[in-house]
Design a protein around this motif. Structure first.
Motif, PDB file in Angstrom:
ATOM      1  N   CYS A  39      33.839  41.793  43.426  1.00  0.00           N
ATOM      2  CA  CYS A  39      34.134  40.361  43.274  1.00  0.00           C
ATOM      3  C   CYS A  39      32.934  39.608  42.705  1.00  0.00           C
ATOM      4  CB  CYS A  39      34.546  39.758  44.622  1.00  0.00           C
ATOM      5  SG  CYS A  39      36.189  40.266  45.183  1.00  0.00           S
ATOM      6  N   ILE A  40      31.731  40.021  43.076  1.00  0.00           N
ATOM      7  CA  ILE A  40      30.538  39.389  42.493  1.00  0.00           C
ATOM      8  C   ILE A  40      30.495  39.641  40.988  1.00  0.00           C
ATOM      9  CG2 ILE A  40      28.015  39.484  42.421  1.00  0.00           C
ATOM     10  CD1 ILE A  40      28.072  40.075  45.429  1.00  0.00           C
ATOM     11  N   GLY A  41      30.828  40.880  40.599  1.00  0.00           N
ATOM     12  CA  GLY A  41      30.844  41.205  39.172  1.00  0.00           C
ATOM     13  C   GLY A  41      31.913  40.438  38.418  1.00  0.00           C
ATOM     14  N   THR A  42      33.133  40.376  38.983  1.00  0.00           N
ATOM     15  CA  THR A  42      34.196  39.634  38.309  1.00  0.00           C
ATOM     16  C   THR A  42      33.932  38.138  38.332  1.00  0.00           C
ATOM     17  OG1 THR A  42      35.483  39.631  40.376  1.00  0.00           O
ATOM     18  CG2 THR A  42      35.927  41.392  38.794  1.00  0.00           C
ATOM     19  N   GLY A  43      33.239  37.661  39.383  1.00  0.00           N
ATOM     20  CA  GLY A  43      32.898  36.241  39.436  1.00  0.00           C
ATOM     21  C   GLY A  43      31.942  35.837  38.329  1.00  0.00           C
ATOM     22  N   TYR A  44      31.078  36.756  37.935  1.00  0.00           N
ATOM     23  CA  TYR A  44      30.141  36.470  36.851  1.00  0.00           C
ATOM     24  C   TYR A  44      30.881  36.273  35.530  1.00  0.00           C
ATOM     25  CZ  TYR A  44      26.154  37.008  33.697  1.00  0.00           C
ATOM     26  OH  TYR A  44      25.202  36.809  32.719  1.00  0.00           O
ATOM     27  N   PHE A  45      32.002  37.003  35.352  1.00  0.00           N
ATOM     28  CA  PHE A  45      32.789  36.898  34.114  1.00  0.00           C
ATOM     29  C   PHE A  45      34.081  36.102  34.345  1.00  0.00           C
ATOM     30  CE2 PHE A  45      30.378  40.876  33.771  1.00  0.00           C
ATOM     31  CZ  PHE A  45      29.742  40.693  32.548  1.00  0.00           C
ATOM     32  N   ARG A  46      34.040  35.156  35.289  1.00  0.00           N
ATOM     33  CA  ARG A  46      35.254  34.446  35.684  1.00  0.00           C
ATOM     34  C   ARG A  46      35.888  33.671  34.536  1.00  0.00           C
ATOM     35  NH1 ARG A  46      30.804  32.052  37.615  1.00  0.00           N
ATOM     36  NH2 ARG A  46      30.448  29.827  37.191  1.00  0.00           N
ATOM     37  N   GLU A  47      35.077  33.059  33.659  1.00  0.00           N
ATOM     38  CA  GLU A  47      35.639  32.270  32.565  1.00  0.00           C
ATOM     39  C   GLU A  47      36.371  33.167  31.568  1.00  0.00           C
ATOM     40  OE1 GLU A  47      35.904  29.154  32.369  1.00  0.00           O
ATOM     41  OE2 GLU A  47      34.645  28.630  34.091  1.00  0.00           O
ATOM     42  N   GLU A  69      48.102  20.682  42.381  1.00  0.00           N
ATOM     43  CA  GLU A  69      47.444  20.533  43.673  1.00  0.00           C
ATOM     44  C   GLU A  69      46.027  20.006  43.468  1.00  0.00           C
ATOM     45  OE1 GLU A  69      47.606  24.378  45.395  1.00  0.00           O
ATOM     46  OE2 GLU A  69      49.801  24.460  45.438  1.00  0.00           O
ATOM     47  N   PRO A  70      45.498  19.239  44.438  1.00  0.00           N
ATOM     48  CA  PRO A  70      44.160  18.647  44.278  1.00  0.00           C
ATOM     49  C   PRO A  70      43.063  19.672  44.004  1.00  0.00           C
ATOM     50  CG  PRO A  70      45.298  17.654  46.139  1.00  0.00           C
ATOM     51  CD  PRO A  70      46.160  18.787  45.672  1.00  0.00           C
ATOM     52  N   PHE A  71      43.089  20.776  44.735  1.00  0.00           N
ATOM     53  CA  PHE A  71      42.080  21.823  44.544  1.00  0.00           C
ATOM     54  C   PHE A  71      42.716  23.082  43.950  1.00  0.00           C
ATOM     55  CE2 PHE A  71      40.621  19.166  48.064  1.00  0.00           C
ATOM     56  CZ  PHE A  71      39.349  18.816  47.621  1.00  0.00           C
ATOM     57  N   GLY A  72      43.769  22.883  43.193  1.00  0.00           N
ATOM     58  CA  GLY A  72      44.502  24.011  42.637  1.00  0.00           C
ATOM     59  C   GLY A  72      43.673  24.894  41.719  1.00  0.00           C
ATOM     60  N   GLN A  73      42.884  24.266  40.854  1.00  0.00           N
ATOM     61  CA  GLN A  73      42.095  25.060  39.913  1.00  0.00           C
ATOM     62  C   GLN A  73      40.979  25.825  40.624  1.00  0.00           C
ATOM     63  OE1 GLN A  73      41.135  23.790  36.013  1.00  0.00           O
ATOM     64  NE2 GLN A  73      42.431  21.961  36.094  1.00  0.00           N
ATOM     65  N   ALA A  74      40.366  25.189  41.620  1.00  0.00           N
ATOM     66  CA  ALA A  74      39.314  25.881  42.371  1.00  0.00           C
ATOM     67  C   ALA A  74      39.877  27.093  43.103  1.00  0.00           C
ATOM     68  CB  ALA A  74      38.660  24.919  43.366  1.00  0.00           C
ATOM     69  N   LEU A  76      42.538  28.677  42.296  1.00  0.00           N
ATOM     70  CA  LEU A  76      42.961  29.647  41.291  1.00  0.00           C
ATOM     71  C   LEU A  76      41.796  30.540  40.880  1.00  0.00           C
ATOM     72  CD1 LEU A  76      45.190  30.702  39.424  1.00  0.00           C
ATOM     73  CD2 LEU A  76      44.489  28.989  37.743  1.00  0.00           C
ATOM     74  N   TYR A  77      40.628  29.950  40.716  1.00  0.00           N
ATOM     75  CA  TYR A  77      39.439  30.750  40.381  1.00  0.00           C
ATOM     76  C   TYR A  77      39.134  31.761  41.488  1.00  0.00           C
ATOM     77  CZ  TYR A  77      37.772  28.514  36.104  1.00  0.00           C
ATOM     78  OH  TYR A  77      37.625  28.091  34.798  1.00  0.00           O
ATOM     79  N   PHE A  78      39.216  31.306  42.737  1.00  0.00           N
ATOM     80  CA  PHE A  78      38.955  32.223  43.853  1.00  0.00           C
ATOM     81  C   PHE A  78      39.961  33.373  43.864  1.00  0.00           C
ATOM     82  CE2 PHE A  78      36.802  28.488  45.945  1.00  0.00           C
ATOM     83  CZ  PHE A  78      35.537  29.068  45.969  1.00  0.00           C
ATOM     84  N   LYS A  79      41.230  33.056  43.633  1.00  0.00           N
ATOM     85  CA  LYS A  79      42.252  34.100  43.640  1.00  0.00           C
ATOM     86  C   LYS A  79      42.068  35.077  42.482  1.00  0.00           C
ATOM     87  CE  LYS A  79      45.711  31.135  43.928  1.00  0.00           C
ATOM     88  NZ  LYS A  79      47.093  30.588  44.048  1.00  0.00           N
ATOM     89  N   VAL A  80      41.706  34.553  41.321  1.00  0.00           N
ATOM     90  CA  VAL A  80      41.481  35.422  40.163  1.00  0.00           C
ATOM     91  C   VAL A  80      40.295  36.349  40.410  1.00  0.00           C
ATOM     92  CG1 VAL A  80      40.717  35.429  37.760  1.00  0.00           C
ATOM     93  CG2 VAL A  80      42.538  33.887  38.470  1.00  0.00           C
ATOM     94  N   ILE A  81      39.213  35.812  40.955  1.00  0.00           N
ATOM     95  CA  ILE A  81      38.025  36.631  41.230  1.00  0.00           C
ATOM     96  C   ILE A  81      38.353  37.715  42.249  1.00  0.00           C
ATOM     97  CG2 ILE A  81      35.735  36.581  42.311  1.00  0.00           C
ATOM     98  CD1 ILE A  81      35.355  33.798  41.059  1.00  0.00           C
ATOM     99  N   PHE A  82      39.074  37.345  43.311  1.00  0.00           N
ATOM    100  CA  PHE A  82      39.401  38.322  44.347  1.00  0.00           C
ATOM    101  C   PHE A  82      40.353  39.398  43.826  1.00  0.00           C
ATOM    102  CE2 PHE A  82      42.285  39.743  47.748  1.00  0.00           C
ATOM    103  CZ  PHE A  82      41.358  40.364  48.576  1.00  0.00           C
ATOM    104  N   PHE A  83      41.377  38.985  43.097  1.00  0.00           N
ATOM    105  CA  PHE A  83      42.374  39.956  42.633  1.00  0.00           C
ATOM    106  C   PHE A  83      41.784  40.916  41.610  1.00  0.00           C
ATOM    107  CE2 PHE A  83      45.900  41.178  39.788  1.00  0.00           C
ATOM    108  CZ  PHE A  83      46.665  41.875  40.711  1.00  0.00           C
ATOM    109  N   THR A  84      41.026  40.401  40.661  1.00  0.00           N
ATOM    110  CA  THR A  84      40.405  41.289  39.679  1.00  0.00           C
ATOM    111  C   THR A  84      39.355  42.181  40.347  1.00  0.00           C
ATOM    112  OG1 THR A  84      38.887  39.482  39.111  1.00  0.00           O
ATOM    113  CG2 THR A  84      40.810  39.803  37.688  1.00  0.00           C
ATOM    114  N   GLY A  85      38.660  41.654  41.345  1.00  0.00           N
ATOM    115  CA  GLY A  85      37.722  42.481  42.095  1.00  0.00           C
ATOM    116  C   GLY A  85      38.429  43.577  42.864  1.00  0.00           C
ATOM    117  N   PHE A 161      50.477  32.400  38.387  1.00  0.00           N
ATOM    118  CA  PHE A 161      49.600  33.414  38.955  1.00  0.00           C
ATOM    119  C   PHE A 161      50.385  34.381  39.843  1.00  0.00           C
ATOM    120  CE2 PHE A 161      46.733  34.964  42.294  1.00  0.00           C
ATOM    121  CZ  PHE A 161      45.739  35.544  41.509  1.00  0.00           C
ATOM    122  N   SER A 162      51.316  33.852  40.647  1.00  0.00           N
ATOM    123  CA  SER A 162      52.135  34.720  41.502  1.00  0.00           C
ATOM    124  C   SER A 162      52.969  35.680  40.669  1.00  0.00           C
ATOM    125  CB  SER A 162      53.042  33.873  42.396  1.00  0.00           C
ATOM    126  OG  SER A 162      52.282  33.052  43.266  1.00  0.00           O
TER     127      SER A 162
END
Length: 254
Positions: A39-47, A69-74, A76-85, A161-162
Motif C-alpha cells: 500500500c505504501i508503494g501504490t500510495g506513492y503512485f496514487r495519481e 459525498e463530502p469526503f468522497g474523493q479522499a 476513494l483515494y484510500f480505497k484505490v491505494i488499499f485495493f491495488t496494494g 469503483f464498486s
C-alpha cells in the motif's frame, strides 16, 4: 505410570496447539506487513493509478463521473491505494497461507505447494488483466452505445469503483478454476471422469455465471465471460486428469 504418559501426551498436544497459534500469529503479522508495504508503494503512485488505471476506461469512453459525498474523493483515494496494494501483495498473501498449511501436508504434497502458490497468483492476475483490458472496456462501450442523448449519465465515483472492483475480483476468482480443480483432484474430491460426465451441465452453469457476473444485458459481453470460462473448464479437465494420475502414483506417507 499411565497418568504420567497421558500427562506427557496432553502436554505435547498442548504445546503443538500453542505452536500452531504462534505460527498463525506470525503468518498474520507477515501478511499484514506485506499488505502495508504494498500500500505504501501504490500510495506513492496514487495519481497514476487513479487517473490512468481506475478512471481511464470511463474517460476514454466519454463517461462522466461525479462525487456525491463530502469526503468522497479522499475515501476513494484510500480505497484505490488499499485495493491495488491488496492485488500487488496477493502473491505474498498466498505464500503465507501455503506456508501455514505446509507443515500439515505430506512430504510429496509440500513439493508442489510452492508451485501452486506461484500458479495461483498468476491465474488471479491473468483474470484481473482479462477484466481490465477486455471486460470493463466492453461494458463501458455498451453503456455509451445505449445512452439516450436526452439523458445525461453522471455515474457516482462510489458506484463506479464498486463496479470496477467487483469485475476485477470476479474475473480473478473465475480464473482460479484450474488451480481449484488441481487441489480438489489431488485430495480425491473431483475426478476427470466426473467432470467429463457433467460437461453439458457445466455449460448451462457457465452461461448462468456469465449472466450474473456481467451487470449489462449485452450478449457479447456475456459471451466474453462464458467462452473463456468454458475454455478454463476444459483446461481443468486436463489438469484433473494429470493430478488424479499423480495422486495414484505418489505414496501416502507423511
Amino acid at each position: 505410570m499411565n497418568d504420567t504418559v497421558e500427562e506427557t501426551r496432553s502436554s505435547a498436544a498442548e504445546m503443538s496447539f500453542f505452536g500452531h497459534l504462534e505460527e498463525l500469529r506470525s503468518r498474520l503479522f507477515k501478511t499484514v506487513a506485506g499488505i502495508l508495504v504494498a500500500c505504501i508503494g501504490t500510495g506513492y503512485f496514487r495519481e497514476e493509478i487513479m487517473n490512468k488505471l481506475l478512471l481511464g476506461p470511463a474517460v476514454r469512453h466519454g463517461i462522466s463521473l461525479q462525487n456525491l459525498e463530502p469526503f468522497g474523493q479522499a475515501f476513494l483515494y484510500f480505497k484505490v491505494i488499499f485495493f491495488t496494494g491488496l492485488i500487488a501483495s496477493s502473491p505474498w498473501i498466498l505464500f503465507q497461507i501455503w506456508s501455514f498449511v505446509a507443515p500439515g501436508l505430506y512430504l510429496h504434497e509440500r513439493r508442489w505447494a510452492r508451485t501452486i502458490t506461484v500458479l495461483t497468483s498468476l491465474c488471479f492476475l491473468m483474470g484481473v488483466s482479462f477484466a481490465y483490458f477486455l471486460l470493463i472496456p466492453s461494458m463501458m462501450s455498451y453503456i455509451k452505445a445505449v445512452a439516450n442523448p436526452n439523458i445525461q449519465d453522471n455515474i457516482s465515483t462510489s458506484s463506479y469503483f464498486s463496479f470496477f472492483v467487483n469485475m476485477l475480483l470476479a474475473s480473478g476468482l473465475i480464473f482460479e478454476l484450474p488451480m481449484v480443480t488441481w487441489v480438489l483432484a489431488r485430495i480425491g474430491m473431483v475426478s476427470p471422469a466426473l467432470m467429463s460426465k457433467y460437461r453439458r451441465h457445466s455449460i448451462i452453469v457457465i452461461l448462468i455465471i456469465a449472466a450474473i457476473v456481467t451487470p449489462t444485458p449485452d450478449p457479447v459481453t456475456q459471451l466474453m465471460v462464458a467462452v473463456p470460462l468454458y475454455i478454463l473448464y476444459e483446461i481443468s479437465v486436463v489438469i484433473a486428469r494429470f493430478a488424479y494420475k499423480r495422486r495414484d502414483e505418489e505414496p501416502a506417507t507423511p
